[in-house]
Design a protein around this motif. Sequence first.
Motif, PDB file in Angstrom:
ATOM      1  N   PRO B  59      22.905 -39.157   5.630  1.00 57.98           N
ATOM      2  CA  PRO B  59      21.448 -38.986   5.461  1.00 57.98           C
ATOM      3  C   PRO B  59      20.995 -39.029   4.007  1.00 57.98           C
ATOM      4  CG  PRO B  59      22.345 -37.289   6.889  1.00 57.98           C
ATOM      5  CD  PRO B  59      23.504 -37.985   6.270  1.00 57.98           C
ATOM      6  N   GLU B  60      21.889 -38.655   3.118  1.00 61.97           N
ATOM      7  CA  GLU B  60      21.452 -38.657   1.710  1.00 61.97           C
ATOM      8  C   GLU B  60      21.221 -40.076   1.229  1.00 61.97           C
ATOM      9  OE1 GLU B  60      23.530 -35.605   3.115  1.00 61.97           O
ATOM     10  OE2 GLU B  60      24.846 -37.000   2.062  1.00 61.97           O
ATOM     11  N   LYS B  61      22.024 -40.949   1.763  1.00 61.93           N
ATOM     12  CA  LYS B  61      21.874 -42.337   1.334  1.00 61.93           C
ATOM     13  C   LYS B  61      20.653 -42.985   1.948  1.00 61.93           C
ATOM     14  CE  LYS B  61      26.207 -44.790   0.389  1.00 61.93           C
ATOM     15  NZ  LYS B  61      27.234 -45.560   1.095  1.00 61.93           N
ATOM     16  N   TYR B  62      20.352 -42.593   3.157  1.00 60.32           N
ATOM     17  CA  TYR B  62      19.243 -43.244   3.853  1.00 60.32           C
ATOM     18  C   TYR B  62      18.234 -42.207   4.330  1.00 60.32           C
ATOM     19  CZ  TYR B  62      23.127 -46.471   4.051  1.00 60.32           C
ATOM     20  OH  TYR B  62      24.202 -47.242   3.723  1.00 60.32           O
ATOM     21  N   PRO B  63      17.547 -41.595   3.402  1.00 61.47           N
ATOM     22  CA  PRO B  63      16.634 -40.531   3.803  1.00 61.47           C
ATOM     23  C   PRO B  63      15.473 -41.018   4.647  1.00 61.47           C
ATOM     24  CG  PRO B  63      16.339 -41.077   1.485  1.00 61.47           C
ATOM     25  CD  PRO B  63      17.519 -41.843   1.953  1.00 61.47           C
ATOM     26  N   HIS B  64      15.166 -42.296   4.557  1.00 62.45           N
ATOM     27  CA  HIS B  64      14.036 -42.782   5.334  1.00 62.45           C
ATOM     28  C   HIS B  64      14.310 -42.764   6.817  1.00 62.45           C
ATOM     29  CE1 HIS B  64      16.660 -46.169   4.406  1.00 62.45           C
ATOM     30  NE2 HIS B  64      16.296 -46.670   5.561  1.00 62.45           N
ATOM     31  N   MET B  65      15.539 -42.568   7.157  1.00 63.13           N
ATOM     32  CA  MET B  65      15.865 -42.586   8.578  1.00 63.13           C
ATOM     33  C   MET B  65      15.782 -41.203   9.214  1.00 63.13           C
ATOM     34  SD  MET B  65      16.609 -45.645   9.516  1.00 63.13           S
ATOM     35  CE  MET B  65      17.686 -45.555  10.919  1.00 63.13           C
ATOM     36  N   LEU B  66      15.457 -40.227   8.413  1.00 62.30           N
ATOM     37  CA  LEU B  66      15.471 -38.868   8.942  1.00 62.30           C
ATOM     38  C   LEU B  66      14.499 -38.679  10.098  1.00 62.30           C
ATOM     39  CD1 LEU B  66      15.827 -36.493   5.888  1.00 62.30           C
ATOM     40  CD2 LEU B  66      17.304 -36.675   7.886  1.00 62.30           C
ATOM     41  N   SER B  67      13.351 -39.335   9.986  1.00 63.64           N
ATOM     42  CA  SER B  67      12.331 -39.088  10.999  1.00 63.64           C
ATOM     43  C   SER B  67      12.437 -40.014  12.190  1.00 63.64           C
ATOM     44  CB  SER B  67      10.951 -39.263  10.367  1.00 63.64           C
ATOM     45  OG  SER B  67      10.872 -40.575   9.837  1.00 63.64           O
ATOM     46  N   VAL B  68      13.341 -40.933  12.117  1.00 61.07           N
ATOM     47  CA  VAL B  68      13.427 -41.908  13.198  1.00 61.07           C
ATOM     48  C   VAL B  68      14.260 -41.335  14.323  1.00 61.07           C
ATOM     49  CG1 VAL B  68      14.177 -44.216  13.797  1.00 61.07           C
ATOM     50  CG2 VAL B  68      13.254 -43.753  11.531  1.00 61.07           C
ATOM     51  N   LYS B  69      13.684 -41.393  15.509  1.00 61.90           N
ATOM     52  CA  LYS B  69      14.410 -40.855  16.654  1.00 61.90           C
ATOM     53  C   LYS B  69      14.964 -41.946  17.549  1.00 61.90           C
ATOM     54  CE  LYS B  69      14.043 -36.670  15.645  1.00 61.90           C
ATOM     55  NZ  LYS B  69      15.081 -36.540  14.622  1.00 61.90           N
ATOM     56  N   ASN B  70      14.214 -43.023  17.642  1.00 59.47           N
ATOM     57  CA  ASN B  70      14.665 -44.126  18.473  1.00 59.47           C
ATOM     58  C   ASN B  70      14.628 -45.395  17.659  1.00 59.47           C
ATOM     59  OD1 ASN B  70      14.386 -42.372  20.802  1.00 59.47           O
ATOM     60  ND2 ASN B  70      12.217 -42.663  20.456  1.00 59.47           N
ATOM     61  N   CYS B  71      15.484 -46.282  18.006  1.00 65.09           N
ATOM     62  CA  CYS B  71      15.422 -47.523  17.259  1.00 65.09           C
ATOM     63  C   CYS B  71      15.848 -48.691  18.133  1.00 65.09           C
ATOM     64  CB  CYS B  71      16.297 -47.460  16.009  1.00 65.09           C
ATOM     65  SG  CYS B  71      18.043 -47.361  16.387  1.00 65.09           S
ATOM     66  N   PHE B  72      15.403 -49.819  17.724  1.00 63.04           N
ATOM     67  CA  PHE B  72      15.795 -51.073  18.334  1.00 63.04           C
ATOM     68  C   PHE B  72      16.568 -51.850  17.279  1.00 63.04           C
ATOM     69  CE2 PHE B  72      15.346 -54.809  20.955  1.00 63.04           C
ATOM     70  CZ  PHE B  72      15.385 -55.832  20.038  1.00 63.04           C
ATOM     71  N   ILE B  73      17.739 -52.284  17.646  1.00 58.03           N
ATOM     72  CA  ILE B  73      18.582 -52.998  16.690  1.00 58.03           C
ATOM     73  C   ILE B  73      18.819 -54.396  17.222  1.00 58.03           C
ATOM     74  CG2 ILE B  73      20.770 -53.017  15.488  1.00 58.03           C
ATOM     75  CD1 ILE B  73      20.916 -49.989  16.089  1.00 58.03           C
ATOM     76  N   ARG B  74      18.511 -55.335  16.407  1.00 57.20           N
ATOM     77  CA  ARG B  74      18.744 -56.718  16.803  1.00 57.20           C
ATOM     78  C   ARG B  74      20.236 -56.967  16.891  1.00 57.20           C
ATOM     79  NH1 ARG B  74      16.418 -62.157  16.272  1.00 57.20           N
ATOM     80  NH2 ARG B  74      18.151 -63.501  15.730  1.00 57.20           N
ATOM     81  N   GLY B  75      20.607 -57.638  17.929  1.00 61.05           N
ATOM     82  CA  GLY B  75      22.027 -57.768  18.204  1.00 61.05           C
ATOM     83  C   GLY B  75      22.790 -58.497  17.128  1.00 61.05           C
ATOM     84  N   SER B  76      22.118 -59.422  16.448  1.00 60.83           N
ATOM     85  CA  SER B  76      22.851 -60.257  15.512  1.00 60.83           C
ATOM     86  C   SER B  76      23.275 -59.509  14.259  1.00 60.83           C
ATOM     87  CB  SER B  76      22.005 -61.465  15.123  1.00 60.83           C
ATOM     88  OG  SER B  76      20.827 -61.030  14.471  1.00 60.83           O
TER      89      SER B  76
END
Lengths: 766, 106
Positions: B59-76
Amino acid sequence: SLEDCPLDEDEDAFQGLGEEDEEIDQFNDDTFGSGAVDDDWQEAHERLAELEEKLPAAVNEQTGNGERDEMDLLGDHEENLAERLSKMVIENELEDPAIMRAVQTRPVLQTQPGSLNSSIWDGSEVLRRIRGPLLAQEMPTVSVLEYALPQRPPQGPEDDRDLSERALPRRSTSPVIGSPPVKAVPIGTPPKQMAVPSFNQQILCPKPVHVRPPMPPRYPAPYGERMSPNQLCSVPNSSLLGHPFPPSVPPVLSPLQRAQLLGGAQLQPGRMSPSQFARVPGFVGSPLAAMNPKLLQGRVGQMLPPAPGFRAFFSAPPPATPPPPQQHPPGPGPHLQNLRSQAPMFRPDTTHLHPQHRRLLHQRQQQNRNQHRNLNGAGDRGGHRSSHQDHIRKDPYANLMLQREKDWVSKIQMMQLQSTDPYLDDFYYQNYFEKLEKLSAAEEVQGDGPKKERTKLITPQVAKLEHTYKPVQFEGSLGKLTVSSVNNPRKMIDAVVTSRSEDDETKEKQVRDKRRKTLFIIEKTYSLLLDVEDYERRYLLSLEEERPALMDERKHKICCMYDNLRGKLPGQERPSDDHFVQIMCIRKGKRMVARILPFLSTEQAADILMTTARNLPFLIKKDAQDEVLPCLLSPFSLLLYHLPPVTVTSLLQQLMNLPQSAAAPAPSNPHLSAVLQNKFGLSLLLVVLSRGEDLQSSDPASESAQSNPWTEVMFVATRELLRIPQTGLAKPISIPTNLVSLFSRYVDRQKLNLLETKLQLVQGIR
Amino acid sequence: MGLVMPLSVCTFSGFFKSFTSPIHVLIPCSEVTSVICGTLHSVDQYLNIKLTDISVTDPEKYPHMLSVKNCFIRGSVVRYVQLPADEVDTQLLQDAARKEALQQKQ
C-alpha cells in the motif's frame, strides 16, 4: 510543370478549378454557414441537463390522444419493421422457457389480435397499451434516444413534421448474431434537431440512433420508483423488492460483497424466499443492467455478473439446502437500516451453482459476516451511506435503459448460457465439485458424522438446434453479405500442413523426435483414457440395445491403450521394454499409466508391472526430478491382490534382481540398492513381500511343503537384504504389518532383529 | 456470489468459476508490477477479471489504491494469477483441456 502547359489549356483547367471551388463553397456553406442546421451543442447539453425536470410534465401530456395520428403512422412503420425482424429471427430460441422467463413477459398482452407473436420486439400495438398504465405508476422511463434529443414543448399533432426524419433506418444486422443494433451515427455526434418523436416511438425501437458516450454502469432507480406492473402485481407486500443492487454501493457488487457490507446486519423479515423469487422473472433485467453496455458491442462473450434468472435452468434447490435467512431481527446501526431497506437477495443468486459450491460460499459468507460483526467493519462505511442516500434520490442517470432493453441484453446472455451438454462444456466445474462431494462423503463414512444431503446438480439439457446460416439479404440489393460471427465462422486463411522429409536428420534431431513421438503417443493414449473413463456415464445414459456396442467399443479402446503403452511392433514376438520405458520417463506418462492400470486385464497389468520392476533402477534415476513414481503404488498394490503366487514370486525376483540359480551371488547388487534407496521401490518391495506372505499363509498346502518357489526365493531374498548396506535407505510410504512374521520364517532371531532395524519394520519409540 | 459465464467458451472459464477464496493477480504497470489480491467476481472469454474487495500488497507504494474496493482488470495486462493451491485440481484441469482439444478437433 506549369510553364510547359500551353495557355489555353491553363484556362480550361482554371475554369474547371473554378467550378470545383463553387462546389466547395456550397459544401462549406451547408456545413458551417447559413445553410447548415443551426445546432448549438452547448445548448443541447443544457437542455439535456434540464431534461429530467421537464420531462415528467411533458410526457404526461403527450400520452393524450393528440398524437394518435403520428403514432399510427409510426406504428405502422414500426410494425412493418418489427414484422420483418421477427421473420428473420429464428423462433426456436425464443421458445426456450429459460430465455422467455428472463425477458419480462407480459402474458396479458399476448391476446391482442394482430400483435406479433414471440418476437424480440413487441409490436407497437402491444406497447402502446402498456405505456399508459406504466406511466401512471412509475417514473417515466426514458430511452437513450430521448436524452439525446432536444426537448420541445409538448405539441399537438404536427403535420409539418418531416416523417422521414423519424423513420429509423432498418436494422442491418442479423438478429441471429445477437449483436446490438448498428449505430447509424457515430458516437459523440451532437444530436440533430429532430422533431421530438412521440414517447412511444422511442420505446418501440430501442435501437439508439444517437448514442451517448459510454456511461458508467447504471442501475435502475431505487425501490418504489421503478416497478413494472408485473412486479407490482405479483409481490404486493414485499418491502425489499426493487433490485438486488442498492445504488449506494459501487457498481459490480457481488452478493458476497454485499453480505460483507451488511456486516452482520440481518435481513428484514418478509424477504422473499427463492421459490417466490422464481415467480418474478422481471428481476433478471435489473442486475444485468448494471453492466456496461459497451462490453456487448459486437461480441457474444462478455462479463456476466450473477443472474438470478439463471435459476430457470435448474431444478428447485433441494430441501436440505437451508433457505435464506428470513425473520431475522434488525441489525445494529441506523446507517445500516438504509442499506437493509434495499438489501439484496444474494442467496437466490447462487442457486445456479453446484450445491457443493453453494455450501462453500455460504460458509465463507458466514465467516466473513462473523468477522465483520466482530470488527464492526461497516462502521466506517456509514458515512458513505448517508451521502449516497442523497445521490440515490436524484440520480440523473437512472432509467436510461428501458426494461425491454435490459431484457434484450439479458436474453443475449441467457442464450449464451444454454448448453446442450453441460458435462462436456463445463467439464472442470462439474467434476471438481463432484469430487469434492465424494471426498466429503468418504470422510463422513469414516467419521460417522451427520449425513449431509448428497445433492446433485441437475441441469436441463437443451436440444442443440442446427442453425443454418442464412446470409443477410436486403431488399433490392444484389448479392449477399458475408458476415463472419460466432455462429458462422469463416475461414480466413488456408493453412496447408507440409510434413518434413526424413532425410538428413542428425542424431540430436532423432532423439528429439523420439521424445516428441513419445509425447504424441502419450496424448493419444490420454484421449483414449478419457474416453474410456467416460463410458460408465454413457452406459447409464444409453439405451438397452446400444449397450453391447458400447462395451465392445470400450474393450477395443482398452486394447488400443495397452498396445500404445507396450509399443506393439509387427514381427516381434515380445515387444521390447524400450517403448514403455520411454513413456515412463515422462511425468505425465507415469500418471497416465497409473490411471490406465485399473482398466487393463490382469495379464496386461501384470505385464506392465513386470516391465516396471525389471527396469526400475533406470526409471528411478529418471524420476529423480519428478518424483511421481509413488502414484503408481496404489494401483500396483491393488493389482497384486489379483496375482497368482507364481507371478508374485517372479515379480519378487525381478524386483530384487535375484540370481536365478543357487549359484554364489554377485559381489554387489546395485539393482537392489537402487530399489531400496528409492521410496517407491522400497514400498513396492514391501508390498510384494507382504502379498507373498499372505498367499503363503493362506494356502494350507504350501504351508507344509518345505520347498516351493516362494520359499526358495525368500531365502535368497533375505540373504540379499542382509547383505545390503544400510546407507540411505528410503522411508517407505507404508509398512505392511505382516513382514515381521514373514521374515521370522526364514531367518533366526538375531538376523531378524538386524532386518527389522535395517528396514525400520518395527515402528515404535526407541 | 456466483460466477455466471458462457459455458462453451473456454475450459478456463469453467475453471475460474470454481473459486471461492481470494486470488492474487499480478499486474505489470510499465516499470513496476503490483499485486492485487481480491475475490474473483467474474471472468470473460478474454480473461478480463473483475475482482471485489481488493487489497494491494504494497500500500505504501500504491496509495491511490487504498480506496478502491472493486476493480476490472483487462486480461491482456495480467502477468500472473496466483490461485489457492488447495482449490485447484491440476489433473482435472488437464483432462478438461484435453477434452476441449478433442472437441475442437471434431
